[in-house]
Scaffold this motif. Structure first.
Motif: not given
Ligand code: ATP
Ligand code: MG
Length: 580
Positions: A54, A250, A281, A290
């Motif tokens: 995104e 994920t 991760l 983010k």
């Protein structure tokens, strides 16, 4: 987690970086699924993946894992991987992110040729899919407010309640949905919802919203749309439109998979992608959120998305990490089905391993201390020879200038040395790398008692490379005072003090764990003149210090700026050794 996955994790850890990428690639549960699908002829034996960021921030090292996985599978199976922007959230997205993401994927070494797609390119088709659901009685326009909707949704323990608008007629739904598209209602006034099952044990299936009204300008479609599809709707259908076979995402999407499948089953799509989840991760001493990374940038805790302390790809690139080392890292951590935290030391180990092979050796004095060789003629300059990289037979040698006045590292001299201090001290001898053995005679201080220079003698019989038999314990790096150039060197530590930055007492947040020492700027460093020829991004090993790179933004030949990439101390190698 099943045993075979555990076994796999061990395997990947042991496989070290090698030239032969193909040979060392180990299996993982995703490849096992793909192999099985190929064997049974699913999708006509085709494999097609995608990386779907995104564009609402810069990519980070977690995304790098996903990129290596998706593009890596495509490369391994001789198939394709698309780059698709999941741009369904106009208020958070920006063209700056679209561009940085492309740069980062390319930098990692992957190519999408002409396969760059945008979910927004499918808005018309997605809208048509939504009308198909309405016409089939499988979607309805709902007037509940967001708060009411939350109330109706129920909880994990209690089923939800049906919306009073659930049984609107197909005609009414179509009319209302078209009016939504035409901009006749305010933001949030209505939504389009899939009609699935309000009593489902999986909350995602309790009539999820598939379209919302949002009168926002979109960076690609402008003001064409005032309704935008939700991720859960847009994503599987974008996959299907592109003919994706394996949609790797994920773990947090595991519970969304039944919804993913519901859309695929209930709409006339040509291909049937399959969602496969793997563990995201996490890395010690840093963050992958983010939202938090954006906050660090916006509130100026860091200098930008590409601050070398950031776990962003732009940040680690500027820090001096190489794409090869990131790909090696991604391969070693492998893919698992359970979340875990990877030790930052492993990433640094991968970076060191690669830089050790490719980085030219240079001498740089970070905190200079002047040394005067009293028995060396004042006007003499000797050209000595030294290796560019002992690890690389093709790296050759270079000339370095030796003269009466030199700089050594302040820390390499002690007036009162502790035991086993094999560096310079009054009466003590050291070798200067690729030069001579020197002996400290005298310490010169200013009025305030600070040391301003060290006076030494050199032993002309001990020139390096001449087979001199005399050996001393310490070897120091140095530069010739007259020839050295000034540089700014930026030292970095972890951005956070705690392995888990979110581990804070009540009332605090992750920002309270920021490491105040994460950046130390040294000015007036003295570096070898050969470094004047460096180009932004060039990587070096500064002997005895670590790996450094010429800063991508601020380096100029007139004002050289170097970033410390990683020190020479390999804590991971120790951990690995203990484990053996
Ligand atoms: P958000 O969706 O909250 O903005 P995100 O980190 O999921 O954040 P995306 O742009 O949606 O960002 O991610 C693109 C792809 O990268 C997704 O397939 C996602 O699953 C994957 N990804 C994101 N973070 C990680 C991570 N830490 N490890 C591995 N893969 C990740
Ligand atoms: Mg996401």
């Amino acid at each position: 987690m099943s045993n075979d996955i555990n076994a796999h994790a061990d395997d990947t850890r042991k496989s070290s970086s090698g030239e032969d990428e193909g040979a060392k690639r180990s299996s993982n549960f995703i490849k096992e699924i793909i192999n099985e699908d190929i064997r049974t002829g699913k999708n006509g034996g085709r494999v097609h993946t995608r990386f779907p960021p995104e564009p609402n921030g810069y990519l980070h090292i977690g995304h790098a894992k996903s990129i290596c996985l998706n593009f890596g599978i495509a490369a391994e199976y001789g198939s394709l991987c698309n780059l698709r922007f999941d741009d369904t959230n106009p208020t958070k997205e920006d063209i700056e992110y679209v561009e940085s993401i492309q740069e980062d994927v390319r930098w990692l070494g992957f190519e999408w040729d002409d396969r760059i797609y945008y979910a927004s390119d499918y808005f018309e088709q997605l809208y048509e899919f939504a009308e198909i659901l309405i016409k089939a009685g499988k979607a309805y326009v709902c007037d509940l407010s967001p708060e009411q909707m939350r109330e109706y949704r129920g909880t994990l323990k209690e089923p939800g309640r049906e919306s009073p608008y659930r049984n609107r007629s197909v005609e009414e739904n179509l009319t209302l949905f078209r009016k939504m598209r035409a901009g006749e209602f305010q933001d949030g006034a209505r939504t389009l919802r899939a009609k699935i099952d309000m009593s489902s044990g999986n909350i995602n299936l309790r009539d999820p919203v598939i379209y919302r009204i949002q009168k926002a300008h979109h960076h690609r479609t402008g003001d064409t749309w005032c309704i935008y599809p939700m991720y859960d709707f847009a994503h599987p259908l974008s996959d299907a439109i592109e003919g994706i076979t394996h949609s790797i995402c994920t773990l947090e999407f595991e519970n969304n998979r039944p919804l993913y499948d519901w859309f695929i089953e209930n709409l006339p799509v040509k291909t049937r992608p399959r969602q496969i989840e793997f563990a995201r991760l996490n890395l010690t001493y840093t963050l992958m959120s983010k939202r938090k990374l954006l906050e660090l940038v916006q509130k100026k805790y860091v200098s930008g998305w590409d601050d070398p302390r950031m776990p962003t790809i732009a940040g680690i690139r500027r820090r001096g990490y190489t794409p090869e080392s990131i790909r090696d890292f991604a391969e070693r951590i492998g893919v698992a089905k359970a979340d875990s935290v990877v030790d930052m030391a492993l990433l640094e180990h991968c970076v060191r391993e690669h830089l050790n092979k490719i980085a030219l050796r240079r001498m740089a004095v970070l905190k200079p201390l002047k040394v005067v060789l009293v028995n060396y003629p004042e006007d003499r300059i000797e050209e000595l020879e030294t290796e560019n990289n002992p690890e690389d037979p093709n790296a050759g040698k270079r000339k370095i200038q030796f003269s009466r006045e030199l700089f050594i590292e302040e820390d390499d001299f002690r007036e009162k040395p502790p035991k086993k201090f094999f560096r310079l001290a009054p009466g003590q001898e050291v070798r200067l790398k690729s030069a001579y053995i020197i002996k400290c005679l005298e310490v010169v201080k200013d009025e305030s008692g600070s040391i301003i220079e060290i006076r030494c003698t050199y032993d002309p019989e001990t020139k390096s490379g001449t087979g001199s038999a005399r050996k001393v314990k310490g070897t120091l790096h140095w530069v010739s005072a007259h020839h050295a150039i000034d540089a700014e060197i930026r030292l970095y530590e972890n951005l956070f003090l705690k392995a888990d930055p979110d581990d804070v007492p009540e009332g605090c947040d992750y920002k309270d764990n920021l490491n105040p020492q994460s950046l130390v700027v040294l000015k007036g460093c003295k570096i070898e003149p050969a470094l004047r020829e460096a180009k932004p991004g060039d990587k070096f090993q500064f002997l005895r210090q670590g790996y450094f790179c010429a800063d991508l933004k601020d380096f100029t030949p007139e004002y050289p700026v170097f970033n410390m990439t990683v020190s020479l101390k390999d804590t991971w190698a120790k951990i690995e050794k203990k484990g053996d």
